[in-house]
Design a protein around this motif. Structure first.
Motif, PDB file in Angstrom:
ATOM      1  N   GLN A  56       0.820  -1.213   0.000  1.00  0.00           N
ATOM      2  CA  GLN A  56       0.000   0.000   0.000  1.00  0.00           C
ATOM      3  C   GLN A  56       0.856   1.266   0.000  1.00  0.00           C
ATOM      4  O   GLN A  56       0.541   2.242  -0.672  1.00  0.00           O
ATOM      5  CB  GLN A  56      -0.926   0.010   1.215  1.00  0.00           C
ATOM      6  CG  GLN A  56      -1.949  -1.110   1.229  1.00  0.00           C
ATOM      7  CD  GLN A  56      -2.965  -0.891   2.312  1.00  0.00           C
ATOM      8  OE1 GLN A  56      -3.727   0.077   2.292  1.00  0.00           O
ATOM      9  NE2 GLN A  56      -2.987  -1.783   3.294  1.00  0.00           N
ATOM     10  N   ILE A  57       1.929   1.234   0.798  1.00  0.00           N
ATOM     11  CA  ILE A  57       2.858   2.365   0.820  1.00  0.00           C
ATOM     12  C   ILE A  57       4.245   1.850   1.182  1.00  0.00           C
ATOM     13  O   ILE A  57       4.375   0.916   1.983  1.00  0.00           O
ATOM     14  CB  ILE A  57       2.426   3.461   1.829  1.00  0.00           C
ATOM     15  CG1 ILE A  57       3.373   4.680   1.716  1.00  0.00           C
ATOM     16  CG2 ILE A  57       2.348   2.922   3.251  1.00  0.00           C
ATOM     17  CD1 ILE A  57       2.853   5.924   2.430  1.00  0.00           C
ATOM     18  N   ALA A  58       5.270   2.415   0.565  1.00  0.00           N
ATOM     19  CA  ALA A  58       6.650   2.051   0.865  1.00  0.00           C
ATOM     20  C   ALA A  58       7.479   3.316   1.002  1.00  0.00           C
ATOM     21  O   ALA A  58       7.313   4.262   0.229  1.00  0.00           O
ATOM     22  CB  ALA A  58       7.231   1.166  -0.240  1.00  0.00           C
ATOM     23  N   CYS A  59       8.357   3.325   2.004  1.00  0.00           N
ATOM     24  CA  CYS A  59       9.275   4.440   2.224  1.00  0.00           C
ATOM     25  C   CYS A  59      10.691   3.872   2.194  1.00  0.00           C
ATOM     26  O   CYS A  59      11.006   2.940   2.935  1.00  0.00           O
ATOM     27  CB  CYS A  59       9.012   5.102   3.570  1.00  0.00           C
ATOM     28  SG  CYS A  59       7.330   5.750   3.749  1.00  0.00           S
ATOM     29  N   THR A  60      11.541   4.414   1.345  1.00  0.00           N
ATOM     30  CA  THR A  60      12.871   3.846   1.161  1.00  0.00           C
ATOM     31  C   THR A  60      13.822   4.125   2.311  1.00  0.00           C
ATOM     32  O   THR A  60      14.852   3.471   2.437  1.00  0.00           O
ATOM     33  CB  THR A  60      13.508   4.370  -0.137  1.00  0.00           C
ATOM     34  OG1 THR A  60      13.595   5.801  -0.063  1.00  0.00           O
ATOM     35  CG2 THR A  60      12.685   3.981  -1.355  1.00  0.00           C
ATOM     36  N   SER A  61      13.493   5.101   3.165  1.00  0.00           N
ATOM     37  CA  SER A  61      14.378   5.424   4.286  1.00  0.00           C
ATOM     38  C   SER A  61      13.589   5.638   5.565  1.00  0.00           C
ATOM     39  O   SER A  61      12.539   6.279   5.570  1.00  0.00           O
ATOM     40  CB  SER A  61      15.189   6.681   3.973  1.00  0.00           C
ATOM     41  OG  SER A  61      15.999   7.057   5.079  1.00  0.00           O
ATOM     42  N   GLY A  86      12.401  16.266  18.245  1.00  0.00           N
ATOM     43  CA  GLY A  86      13.376  17.148  17.617  1.00  0.00           C
ATOM     44  C   GLY A  86      14.083  16.490  16.451  1.00  0.00           C
ATOM     45  O   GLY A  86      13.491  15.662  15.741  1.00  0.00           O
ATOM     46  N   PRO A  87      15.365  16.800  16.235  1.00  0.00           N
ATOM     47  CA  PRO A  87      16.115  16.275  15.081  1.00  0.00           C
ATOM     48  C   PRO A  87      16.206  14.755  15.039  1.00  0.00           C
ATOM     49  O   PRO A  87      16.372  14.164  13.974  1.00  0.00           O
ATOM     50  CB  PRO A  87      17.508  16.903  15.252  1.00  0.00           C
ATOM     51  CG  PRO A  87      17.276  18.127  16.074  1.00  0.00           C
ATOM     52  CD  PRO A  87      16.178  17.746  17.018  1.00  0.00           C
ATOM     53  N   GLN A  88      16.100  14.078  16.181  1.00  0.00           N
ATOM     54  CA  GLN A  88      16.217  12.623  16.233  1.00  0.00           C
ATOM     55  C   GLN A  88      14.872  11.908  16.131  1.00  0.00           C
ATOM     56  O   GLN A  88      14.804  10.688  16.241  1.00  0.00           O
ATOM     57  CB  GLN A  88      16.915  12.207  17.529  1.00  0.00           C
ATOM     58  CG  GLN A  88      18.332  12.725  17.671  1.00  0.00           C
ATOM     59  CD  GLN A  88      19.197  12.282  16.497  1.00  0.00           C
ATOM     60  OE1 GLN A  88      19.221  11.110  16.156  1.00  0.00           O
ATOM     61  NE2 GLN A  88      19.901  13.226  15.890  1.00  0.00           N
ATOM     62  N   LYS A  89      13.802  12.639  15.901  1.00  0.00           N
ATOM     63  CA  LYS A  89      12.471  12.040  15.789  1.00  0.00           C
ATOM     64  C   LYS A  89      12.451  11.044  14.631  1.00  0.00           C
ATOM     65  O   LYS A  89      12.943  11.344  13.550  1.00  0.00           O
ATOM     66  CB  LYS A  89      11.436  13.132  15.525  1.00  0.00           C
ATOM     67  CG  LYS A  89       9.994  12.628  15.472  1.00  0.00           C
ATOM     68  CD  LYS A  89       9.053  13.781  15.225  1.00  0.00           C
ATOM     69  CE  LYS A  89       7.600  13.334  15.249  1.00  0.00           C
ATOM     70  NZ  LYS A  89       7.146  12.916  16.577  1.00  0.00           N
ATOM     71  N   PRO A  90      11.919   9.839  14.828  1.00  0.00           N
ATOM     72  CA  PRO A  90      11.856   8.857  13.740  1.00  0.00           C
ATOM     73  C   PRO A  90      11.141   9.433  12.511  1.00  0.00           C
ATOM     74  O   PRO A  90      10.009   9.923  12.619  1.00  0.00           O
ATOM     75  CB  PRO A  90      11.063   7.706  14.364  1.00  0.00           C
ATOM     76  CG  PRO A  90      11.387   7.809  15.821  1.00  0.00           C
ATOM     77  CD  PRO A  90      11.415   9.273  16.095  1.00  0.00           C
ATOM     78  N   THR A  91      11.814   9.377  11.364  1.00  0.00           N
ATOM     79  CA  THR A  91      11.304  10.000  10.140  1.00  0.00           C
ATOM     80  C   THR A  91      11.348   9.028   8.968  1.00  0.00           C
ATOM     81  O   THR A  91      12.297   8.262   8.810  1.00  0.00           O
ATOM     82  CB  THR A  91      12.150  11.248   9.802  1.00  0.00           C
ATOM     83  OG1 THR A  91      12.077  12.167  10.905  1.00  0.00           O
ATOM     84  CG2 THR A  91      11.628  11.935   8.553  1.00  0.00           C
ATOM     85  N   LEU A  92      10.324   9.068   8.132  1.00  0.00           N
ATOM     86  CA  LEU A  92      10.236   8.252   6.928  1.00  0.00           C
ATOM     87  C   LEU A  92      10.355   9.170   5.714  1.00  0.00           C
ATOM     88  O   LEU A  92       9.714  10.219   5.657  1.00  0.00           O
ATOM     89  CB  LEU A  92       8.891   7.521   6.867  1.00  0.00           C
ATOM     90  CG  LEU A  92       8.480   6.732   8.106  1.00  0.00           C
ATOM     91  CD1 LEU A  92       7.055   6.212   7.949  1.00  0.00           C
ATOM     92  CD2 LEU A  92       9.448   5.590   8.350  1.00  0.00           C
ATOM     93  N   THR A  93      11.181   8.802   4.751  1.00  0.00           N
ATOM     94  CA  THR A  93      11.318   9.584   3.522  1.00  0.00           C
ATOM     95  C   THR A  93      11.298   8.657   2.309  1.00  0.00           C
ATOM     96  O   THR A  93      11.406   7.445   2.440  1.00  0.00           O
ATOM     97  CB  THR A  93      12.627  10.402   3.526  1.00  0.00           C
ATOM     98  OG1 THR A  93      13.736   9.532   3.731  1.00  0.00           O
ATOM     99  CG2 THR A  93      12.615  11.466   4.622  1.00  0.00           C
ATOM    100  N   GLY A 202      18.326   2.812  11.371  1.00  0.00           N
ATOM    101  CA  GLY A 202      18.092   3.206   9.990  1.00  0.00           C
ATOM    102  C   GLY A 202      17.551   2.016   9.234  1.00  0.00           C
ATOM    103  O   GLY A 202      17.822   0.874   9.593  1.00  0.00           O
ATOM    104  N   GLY A 203      16.788   2.253   8.209  1.00  0.00           N
ATOM    105  CA  GLY A 203      16.243   1.135   7.437  1.00  0.00           C
ATOM    106  C   GLY A 203      15.190   1.613   6.454  1.00  0.00           C
ATOM    107  O   GLY A 203      15.332   2.671   5.867  1.00  0.00           O
ATOM    108  N   SER A 204      14.135   0.822   6.298  1.00  0.00           N
ATOM    109  CA  SER A 204      13.053   1.166   5.390  1.00  0.00           C
ATOM    110  C   SER A 204      11.723   0.795   6.042  1.00  0.00           C
ATOM    111  O   SER A 204      11.695   0.165   7.099  1.00  0.00           O
ATOM    112  CB  SER A 204      13.231   0.452   4.052  1.00  0.00           C
ATOM    113  OG  SER A 204      13.300  -0.948   4.239  1.00  0.00           O
ATOM    114  N   PHE A 205      10.619   1.150   5.405  1.00  0.00           N
ATOM    115  CA  PHE A 205       9.312   0.981   6.026  1.00  0.00           C
ATOM    116  C   PHE A 205       8.254   0.769   4.952  1.00  0.00           C
ATOM    117  O   PHE A 205       8.300   1.402   3.889  1.00  0.00           O
ATOM    118  CB  PHE A 205       8.975   2.245   6.823  1.00  0.00           C
ATOM    119  CG  PHE A 205       7.663   2.219   7.563  1.00  0.00           C
ATOM    120  CD1 PHE A 205       7.626   1.869   8.902  1.00  0.00           C
ATOM    121  CD2 PHE A 205       6.486   2.576   6.927  1.00  0.00           C
ATOM    122  CE1 PHE A 205       6.416   1.855   9.598  1.00  0.00           C
ATOM    123  CE2 PHE A 205       5.273   2.569   7.617  1.00  0.00           C
ATOM    124  CZ  PHE A 205       5.252   2.209   8.968  1.00  0.00           C
TER     125      PHE A 205
END
Length: 208
Positions: A56-61, A86-93, A202-205
């Motif tokens: 349904q959705i994929a995030c490479t980072s 803040g800057p260390q908040k888990p983020t998907l890109t 680090g990884g993917s989602f």
């Protein structure tokens, strides 16, 4: 428990992974962001937006940190995991979704995910929220995920994490969460002093 990929990184789900531990403690996080690694569900490399059939959705980072209270030591004990802010908040890109083409990124947040852990094994469960964003940073919607996970560290220091997660509300409801952690680490010496209080990952989602 996130990124920081790390400890207990929230009804019913699970996650998976395997990094290595040398001089640092590699914790596959028993945080909610840990999930089943399904080869091919998410394409690696680059930041290019790629989705496999049935996803349904994929995030490479995926990157960020998780904090633990109390710190993880050699003695098994109850702990709580919270995603960093803040800057260390888990983020998907590098995100791509056929049904939600505006989505390009997201942030992940969980608070007081509970479990039991020491510097060799751990497990936990709880709920986390993904806030999906468009190219301008505007909020497209959210996904609430519930799941559980566990990890073991072998005598060589290699860690295995397994678990699962399910989207229980919001966008992609009913989907299976598929984070894949490529590496998480913390200061190993703290296992015998103050305890490991944070880890990054680090990884993917993906959500299938």
């Amino acid at each position: 428990m996130g990124t920081s990929g790390r400890g207990v990184g929230q009804g019913g789900g699970r996650w998976a992974q395997r990094p290595v531990w040398k001089g640092v403690l590699v914790l596959g996080v028993v945080a909610p962001a840990v999930a089943v690694a399904t080869g091919g569900a998410v394409a690696a490399g680059g930041g290019s937006r790629v989705r496999a059939a049935g996803t349904q959705i994929a995030c490479t980072s995926m990157a960020g940190s998780t904090t633990f209270s109390p710190g993880i030591t050699r003695t098994s004990q109850s702990i709580e995991a919270t995603s960093a802010t803040g800057p260390q908040k888990p983020t998907l890109t590098g995100c791509s979704a056929a049904s939600q083409p505006a989505i390009v990124s997201g942030t992940v947040a969980w608070s007081k995910v509970t479990g039991t852990a020491d510097c060799t094994t751990g497990n936990g469960s709880g709920t986390f929220t993904v806030t999906w964003k468009d190219a301008s940073g505007g909020i497209v919607g959210t996904s609430t995920v519930t799941g559980s996970a566990g990890f073991t560290i072998d005598p060589r220091g290699a860690i295995t994490v397994s678990g699962s997660g399910t989207v229980t509300a919001g966008l992609f409801s009913g989907g299976t969460v598929l984070p894949v952690f490529l590496g998480v680490a913390a200061d190993l010496t703290k296992c015998v002093t103050t305890g490991v209080t944070s880890v990054s990952s680090g990884g993917s989602f993906a959500i299938a």
